[in-house]
Scaffold this active site. Sequence first.
Site, PDB file in Angstrom:
ATOM      1  N   ARG A  59     -63.933 -66.583 -65.327  1.00 46.92           N
ATOM      2  CA  ARG A  59     -63.040 -67.339 -64.440  1.00 46.92           C
ATOM      3  C   ARG A  59     -62.696 -66.577 -63.165  1.00 46.92           C
ATOM      4  O   ARG A  59     -62.395 -67.195 -62.149  1.00 46.92           O
ATOM      5  CB  ARG A  59     -61.728 -67.656 -65.160  1.00 46.92           C
ATOM      6  CG  ARG A  59     -61.859 -68.567 -66.332  1.00 46.92           C
ATOM      7  CD  ARG A  59     -60.532 -68.660 -67.046  1.00 46.92           C
ATOM      8  NE  ARG A  59     -60.572 -69.635 -68.102  1.00 46.92           N
ATOM      9  CZ  ARG A  59     -59.581 -70.463 -68.373  1.00 46.92           C
ATOM     10  NH1 ARG A  59     -58.473 -70.426 -67.686  1.00 46.92           N
ATOM     11  NH2 ARG A  59     -59.694 -71.323 -69.347  1.00 46.92           N
TER      12      ARG A  59
ATOM     13  N   GLU B 211     -53.466 -70.279 -64.431  1.00 50.78           N
ATOM     14  CA  GLU B 211     -53.370 -69.641 -65.744  1.00 50.78           C
ATOM     15  C   GLU B 211     -53.475 -68.125 -65.644  1.00 50.78           C
ATOM     16  O   GLU B 211     -53.280 -67.421 -66.619  1.00 50.78           O
ATOM     17  CB  GLU B 211     -54.452 -70.174 -66.688  1.00 50.78           C
ATOM     18  CG  GLU B 211     -54.223 -71.607 -67.091  1.00 50.78           C
ATOM     19  CD  GLU B 211     -55.247 -72.128 -68.076  1.00 50.78           C
ATOM     20  OE1 GLU B 211     -56.173 -71.371 -68.445  1.00 50.78           O
ATOM     21  OE2 GLU B 211     -55.121 -73.291 -68.484  1.00 50.78           O
TER      22      GLU B 211
END
Length: 144
Positions: free
Chosen positions: A8, A74
């Site tokens: 990510r 996140e």
Amino acid sequence: MPKHNEWRTKFVFKLRGSAIYNSSIPKSPPPHRIALYKGSTHIVAIREFVEFAIHSKIGKDFTEYLKDTYIPDETLYASLQQHPLAPGDIHGDQPTWIPRALQWARGSATGPGYRASLLDFYRRFAMGTGTRNERETVCPQDSV
């Protein structure tokens, strides 16, 4: 950051139409030697942490760094709270349970008009520009 989520933040992600894709361009290391963690998008924070996240050079630089990563929200709070200068910080393992705060209106939790972005909510709250209703955080009925 758990190994299975490292992708990510290791590469630059871009938008093509309405789809997000991995460009395969490697990302540079995070600014200010911030260690990357994956956590909740919903947090309960002290005012000083919110001001640190929004107004400090560290918070601004890190937010900018995350803009082209996958699911940056996140990573933002979970990583920034680990920084030694972050007020109300948590070092080491993330808590098992992370409280949630949502804006509720008219007793409903559905629809875009009834649930505000938590970051935007706290930004307005920290700046003192939110309405009285926005400054009152209500717990969901099922968590009481």
